[in-house]
Design an enzyme around this catalytic site. Structure first.
Site, mmCIF file in Angstrom:
data_model
loop_
_atom_site.group_PDB
_atom_site.id
_atom_site.type_symbol
_atom_site.label_atom_id
_atom_site.label_comp_id
_atom_site.label_asym_id
_atom_site.label_seq_id
_atom_site.Cartn_x
_atom_site.Cartn_y
_atom_site.Cartn_z
ATOM 1 N N LEU A 57 0.856 -1.179 0.000
ATOM 2 C CA LEU A 57 0.000 0.000 0.000
ATOM 3 C C LEU A 57 0.891 1.228 0.000
ATOM 4 O O LEU A 57 1.889 1.270 0.730
ATOM 5 C CB LEU A 57 -0.906 0.021 1.235
ATOM 6 C CG LEU A 57 -2.047 -0.994 1.299
ATOM 7 C CD1 LEU A 57 -2.682 -0.979 2.688
ATOM 8 C CD2 LEU A 57 -3.097 -0.702 0.250
ATOM 9 N N ASP A 58 0.543 2.241 -0.792
ATOM 10 C CA ASP A 58 1.351 3.452 -0.762
ATOM 11 C C ASP A 58 0.942 4.320 0.431
ATOM 12 O O ASP A 58 0.008 4.002 1.175
ATOM 13 C CB ASP A 58 1.279 4.214 -2.093
ATOM 14 C CG ASP A 58 -0.135 4.697 -2.428
ATOM 15 O OD1 ASP A 58 -0.922 4.955 -1.504
ATOM 16 O OD2 ASP A 58 -0.445 4.824 -3.632
ATOM 17 N N VAL A 59 1.632 5.426 0.609
ATOM 18 C CA VAL A 59 1.470 6.221 1.831
ATOM 19 C C VAL A 59 0.111 6.893 1.930
ATOM 20 O O VAL A 59 -0.307 7.291 3.013
ATOM 21 C CB VAL A 59 2.585 7.283 1.933
ATOM 22 C CG1 VAL A 59 3.928 6.618 2.110
ATOM 23 C CG2 VAL A 59 2.596 8.188 0.707
ATOM 24 N N ARG A 196 -6.578 5.876 -8.534
ATOM 25 C CA ARG A 196 -6.801 7.329 -8.523
ATOM 26 C C ARG A 196 -6.962 7.850 -9.957
ATOM 27 O O ARG A 196 -7.777 8.749 -10.206
ATOM 28 C CB ARG A 196 -5.629 8.020 -7.832
ATOM 29 C CG ARG A 196 -5.483 7.644 -6.354
ATOM 30 C CD ARG A 196 -4.386 8.453 -5.670
ATOM 31 N NE ARG A 196 -4.185 7.952 -4.318
ATOM 32 C CZ ARG A 196 -3.196 7.124 -3.960
ATOM 33 N NH1 ARG A 196 -2.309 6.742 -4.868
ATOM 34 N NH2 ARG A 196 -3.091 6.687 -2.735
#
Length: 259
Positions: A57-59, A196
């Site tokens: 998972l990214d930040v 996104r």
């Protein structure tokens, strides 16, 4: 692990001086702890622990994040080879666009959104799902006219078993309260940045613009939010319980997919 109760120190026999009759000093056999086993001598029992990360998972994302401990790292590789579907809830906001497709990025433009309806949004989602369904069949390398394909479809096993572009297997609108909306996305081989970008493209298709406000993974293969541990549960007992509870899930899925 180091804070957990350790085993009792080993014992060995030593001959210790003992006062005898008439002031003479003798020797007596006694069992005493081995000093080499004392925590202050040997230091922490565990100095290294191999921990591997599953699908990252990214930040800016949150949700289910699978870790493997010890021999569980090999199971992570097996689960990765199963190419299991992951599920996200993705929040969006109509009316503006940014350079990184998130609501915290640099603002690029503002647009109107009053013309957007749930019917129009669901029509776009249906087009996205249909396009990705064709890609799924193409990358799965299965002849859909065979009995094997039918049996795999019934078991939900049709998925690309090799490298492929990101594929959305299902997408639906959970909520629309202009300018905000929320989607549920089932996908394979994705990144959070890709999701996104999908929100951004949905905005363009609706003659507007949109940014992503939230990406939350609610399922990673066999693991769901019910299996996840909160930060306050990051202790030895909770982690042990989580491993025991998930062992059967993992074993069943590996046998079903990899045989």
């Amino acid at each position: 692990l180091n804070a957990a109760p350790g085993r009792a120190p080993r014992q060995h026999v030593r001959f210790l001086p003992a006062p005898g009759d008439g002031g003479a000093t003798g020797l007596v056999a006694a069992r005493v702890p081995v000093l080499a086993d004392h925590p202050l001598v040997r230091g922490p029992r565990f100095r290294r622990l191999k921990i591997g990360a599953g699908h990252r998972l990214d930040v800016k994302a949150s949700g289910v994040f699978v870790l493997g401990i010890g021999h569980g790292n090999a199971l992570l590789t097996d689960l990765y080879n199963c190419h299991l579907t992951k599920v996200y809830t993705v929040g969006g906001l109509f009316g503006k666009a940014t350079d990184d497709f998130s609501d915290t990025g640099k603002l690029v433009e503002k647009t109107t959104f009053d013309h957007i309806t749930r019917e129009k949004l669901e029509r776009i989602l249906a087009v996205i799902q249909g396009t990705n369904h064709k890609a799924l069949l193409m990358h799965s390398n299965i002849d859909m006219k065979t009995q094997e394909a039918y049996e795999m479809a019934v078991k939900g096993l049709i998925r690309p078993m090799g490298k492929s572009p990101p594929i959305i297997t299902a997408i639906r609108c959970l909520q629309l309260t202009l300018p905000e909306f929320q989607l549920e996305i089932h996908c394979l081989h994705e990144t959070q940045q890709y999701l996104r970008k999908i929100v951004h493209e949905i905005g363009l298709e609706l003659k507007s613009s949109a940014v992503c406000t939230q990406v939350r993974r609610i399922r990673d293969g066999v693991f769901t939010l019910d299996d996840a541990l909160l930060r306050t549960q990051w202790n030895l007992q909770s982690i042990q319980n989580a491993i025991w509870d998930c062992q059967l899930k993992v074993k069943t899925e590996l046998e079903k997919t990899l045989g």
